[in-house]
Scaffold this motif. Structure first.
Motif, PDB file in Angstrom:
ATOM      1  N   THR A   1       0.800  -1.198   0.075  1.00  0.00           N
ATOM      2  CA  THR A   1       0.165   0.034  -0.271  1.00  0.00           C
ATOM      3  C   THR A   1       0.841   1.325  -0.010  1.00  0.00           C
ATOM      4  O   THR A   1       0.470   2.257  -0.554  1.00  0.00           O
ATOM      5  CB  THR A   1      -0.995   0.029   1.164  1.00  0.00           C
ATOM      6  N   GLU A   2       2.396   1.236   0.555  1.00  0.00           N
ATOM      7  CA  GLU A   2       3.101   2.240   0.490  1.00  0.00           C
ATOM      8  C   GLU A   2       4.395   1.839   0.293  1.00  0.00           C
ATOM      9  O   GLU A   2       4.798   0.656   0.550  1.00  0.00           O
ATOM     10  CB  GLU A   2       2.950   3.032   1.900  1.00  0.00           C
ATOM     11  N   LEU A   3       4.992   2.641  -0.615  1.00  0.00           N
ATOM     12  CA  LEU A   3       6.248   2.139  -1.146  1.00  0.00           C
ATOM     13  C   LEU A   3       7.335   3.320  -0.723  1.00  0.00           C
ATOM     14  O   LEU A   3       6.971   4.541  -0.885  1.00  0.00           O
ATOM     15  CB  LEU A   3       6.203   2.012  -2.717  1.00  0.00           C
ATOM     16  N   THR A   4       8.783   2.848  -0.396  1.00  0.00           N
ATOM     17  CA  THR A   4       9.683   3.782  -0.186  1.00  0.00           C
ATOM     18  C   THR A   4       9.958   4.538  -1.352  1.00  0.00           C
ATOM     19  O   THR A   4       9.840   3.882  -2.552  1.00  0.00           O
ATOM     20  CB  THR A   4      10.698   3.087   0.457  1.00  0.00           C
ATOM     21  N   ALA A   5      10.855   5.310  -1.455  1.00  0.00           N
ATOM     22  CA  ALA A   5      11.472   6.053  -2.863  1.00  0.00           C
ATOM     23  C   ALA A   5      12.088   4.877  -3.479  1.00  0.00           C
ATOM     24  O   ALA A   5      12.320   4.826  -5.060  1.00  0.00           O
ATOM     25  CB  ALA A   5      12.047   7.175  -2.383  1.00  0.00           C
ATOM     26  N   GLN A   6      13.092   4.385  -2.653  1.00  0.00           N
ATOM     27  CA  GLN A   6      13.957   3.128  -3.301  1.00  0.00           C
ATOM     28  C   GLN A   6      13.102   1.967  -3.980  1.00  0.00           C
ATOM     29  O   GLN A   6      13.289   1.648  -5.085  1.00  0.00           O
ATOM     30  CB  GLN A   6      14.791   2.656  -2.383  1.00  0.00           C
ATOM     31  N   GLU A   7      11.904   1.856  -3.502  1.00  0.00           N
ATOM     32  CA  GLU A   7      11.050   0.511  -3.937  1.00  0.00           C
ATOM     33  C   GLU A   7      10.145   1.472  -4.924  1.00  0.00           C
ATOM     34  O   GLU A   7       9.841   0.505  -5.976  1.00  0.00           O
ATOM     35  CB  GLU A   7       9.818   0.114  -2.605  1.00  0.00           C
ATOM     36  N   GLU A   8      10.100   2.507  -5.211  1.00  0.00           N
ATOM     37  CA  GLU A   8       9.216   3.184  -6.191  1.00  0.00           C
ATOM     38  C   GLU A   8       9.812   2.867  -7.415  1.00  0.00           C
ATOM     39  O   GLU A   8       9.575   2.697  -8.578  1.00  0.00           O
ATOM     40  CB  GLU A   8       8.854   4.636  -6.068  1.00  0.00           C
ATOM     41  N   ASP A   9      11.359   3.222  -7.404  1.00  0.00           N
ATOM     42  CA  ASP A   9      12.310   3.168  -8.396  1.00  0.00           C
ATOM     43  C   ASP A   9      12.729   1.611  -8.740  1.00  0.00           C
ATOM     44  O   ASP A   9      12.610   1.471  -9.996  1.00  0.00           O
ATOM     45  CB  ASP A   9      13.785   3.833  -7.869  1.00  0.00           C
ATOM     46  N   GLU A  10      12.568   0.807  -7.582  1.00  0.00           N
ATOM     47  CA  GLU A  10      12.633  -0.637  -8.256  1.00  0.00           C
ATOM     48  C   GLU A  10      11.512  -0.952  -8.854  1.00  0.00           C
ATOM     49  O   GLU A  10      11.535  -1.538 -10.016  1.00  0.00           O
ATOM     50  CB  GLU A  10      12.872  -1.422  -6.999  1.00  0.00           C
ATOM     51  N   LEU A  11      10.235  -0.566  -8.436  1.00  0.00           N
ATOM     52  CA  LEU A  11       8.985  -0.675  -9.187  1.00  0.00           C
ATOM     53  C   LEU A  11       9.129  -0.325 -10.550  1.00  0.00           C
ATOM     54  O   LEU A  11       8.527  -0.899 -11.958  1.00  0.00           O
ATOM     55  CB  LEU A  11       7.703  -0.317  -8.406  1.00  0.00           C
ATOM     56  N   GLN A  12       9.350   0.837 -10.863  1.00  0.00           N
ATOM     57  CA  GLN A  12       9.709   1.448 -12.152  1.00  0.00           C
ATOM     58  C   GLN A  12      10.677   0.896 -13.240  1.00  0.00           C
ATOM     59  O   GLN A  12      10.289   0.444 -14.347  1.00  0.00           O
ATOM     60  CB  GLN A  12      10.041   3.002 -11.947  1.00  0.00           C
ATOM     61  N   GLU A  13      11.492   0.217 -12.643  1.00  0.00           N
ATOM     62  CA  GLU A  13      12.860  -0.313 -13.326  1.00  0.00           C
ATOM     63  C   GLU A  13      12.248  -1.694 -13.533  1.00  0.00           C
ATOM     64  O   GLU A  13      12.506  -2.075 -14.788  1.00  0.00           O
ATOM     65  CB  GLU A  13      14.010  -0.661 -12.412  1.00  0.00           C
ATOM     66  N   LEU A  14      11.663  -2.306 -12.714  1.00  0.00           N
ATOM     67  CA  LEU A  14      11.026  -3.633 -13.163  1.00  0.00           C
ATOM     68  C   LEU A  14       9.890  -3.625 -14.374  1.00  0.00           C
ATOM     69  O   LEU A  14       9.807  -4.324 -15.071  1.00  0.00           O
ATOM     70  CB  LEU A  14      10.441  -4.214 -11.957  1.00  0.00           C
ATOM     71  N   ARG A  15       9.083  -2.581 -14.088  1.00  0.00           N
ATOM     72  CA  ARG A  15       7.818  -2.130 -15.094  1.00  0.00           C
ATOM     73  C   ARG A  15       8.487  -2.053 -16.432  1.00  0.00           C
ATOM     74  O   ARG A  15       8.112  -2.731 -17.529  1.00  0.00           O
ATOM     75  CB  ARG A  15       7.209  -1.142 -14.638  1.00  0.00           C
ATOM     76  N   GLU A  16       9.489  -1.331 -16.746  1.00  0.00           N
ATOM     77  CA  GLU A  16      10.236  -1.106 -18.154  1.00  0.00           C
ATOM     78  C   GLU A  16      10.992  -2.351 -18.364  1.00  0.00           C
ATOM     79  O   GLU A  16      10.642  -2.865 -19.721  1.00  0.00           O
ATOM     80  CB  GLU A  16      11.305   0.071 -17.676  1.00  0.00           C
ATOM     81  N   LYS A  17      11.556  -3.075 -17.343  1.00  0.00           N
ATOM     82  CA  LYS A  17      11.981  -4.241 -17.792  1.00  0.00           C
ATOM     83  C   LYS A  17      11.136  -5.357 -18.329  1.00  0.00           C
ATOM     84  O   LYS A  17      11.658  -6.218 -19.078  1.00  0.00           O
ATOM     85  CB  LYS A  17      13.008  -4.876 -16.520  1.00  0.00           C
ATOM     86  N   LEU A  18      10.287  -5.443 -17.656  1.00  0.00           N
ATOM     87  CA  LEU A  18       9.258  -6.563 -17.946  1.00  0.00           C
ATOM     88  C   LEU A  18       8.121  -6.135 -18.955  1.00  0.00           C
ATOM     89  O   LEU A  18       7.171  -6.951 -19.372  1.00  0.00           O
ATOM     90  CB  LEU A  18       8.343  -6.970 -16.703  1.00  0.00           C
ATOM     91  N   GLN A  19       8.188  -4.793 -19.360  1.00  0.00           N
ATOM     92  CA  GLN A  19       7.042  -4.309 -20.476  1.00  0.00           C
ATOM     93  C   GLN A  19       6.899  -5.471 -21.568  1.00  0.00           C
ATOM     94  O   GLN A  19       5.424  -5.622 -21.930  1.00  0.00           O
ATOM     95  CB  GLN A  19       7.102  -2.907 -20.589  1.00  0.00           C
TER      96      GLN A  19
END
Length: 195
Positions: free
Chosen positions: A149-167
């Protein structure tokens, strides 16, 4: 010359010529030039390019209509070729310490029209997924991060990286053209792609 061909062409040509030679020697030719008999092939896909694997089972059936062909394979491309042969059967052999080797007849209609990855995850091969292990780890982590439900800034960055990698791997469509058509259709009807 046969010596200049790739391993797949050469080995396939050699065993086919051997089969034909033995059929002639054993006088197994029918009146119309067909070979009557049984042909056993272990790992029919051996050294063959995937393009050949897709068509090889059907071609053999056409070339030798009076021959019963019994072949083993570890490739979904060759296995799914049986779906196009009316008299073809697909049998899966499973080995377990408790039961030994068990034979199970697979409904070949379930393979009709399926892609190789779909055949791999069907009853014929029984894989859970055909994805590589690294991408499964990334998908699991991506799903885990999406569930927070809440992400740290580091987790937000990781989520974005994974989204781009897995897109690329997580989108619908078998190839780039199908994916482009899907995007265009969705944009025309004003639906955004899920992320």
């Amino acid at each position: 010359p046969l010596a200049t061909l790739s391993d797949g062409y050469r080995s396939t040509s050699q065993w086919l010529l051997d089969f034909i030679g033995w059929a002639v020697h054993a006088n197994r030719l029918t009146e119309n030039g067909n070979i009557g008999g049984i042909l056993l092939i272990d790992e029919i896909e051996q050294h063959l390019h995937p393009l050949w694997q897709r068509h090889f089972v059907q071609r053999l059936h056409e070339m030798f209509p009076n021959t019963q062909i019994i072949a083993s394979t570890h490739t979904p491309l060759a296995a799914s070729g049986v779906a196009d042969i009316d008299t073809g059967l697909l049998v899966k052999l499973d080995r377990s310490p408790e039961n030994g080797v068990q034979a199970k007849l697979i409904d070949k209609e379930e393979l009709y029209g399926k892609r190789a990855d779909q055949v791999l995850t069907s009853e014929a091969f029984g894989l859970f997924t055909s994805r590589n292990q690294g991408s499964l780890t990334d998908i699991d982590r991506y799903s885990e991060l999406l569930g927070h439900t809440e992400l740290t800034a580091q987790e937000e960055d990781e989520l974005q990286e994974l989204r781009e990698k897995l897109q690329e791997s997580l989108q619908d469509g078998e190839n780039a053209t199908e994916r482009l058509v899907r995007r265009e259709v969705l944009s025309l009807i004003h639906i955004s792609e899920p992320t």
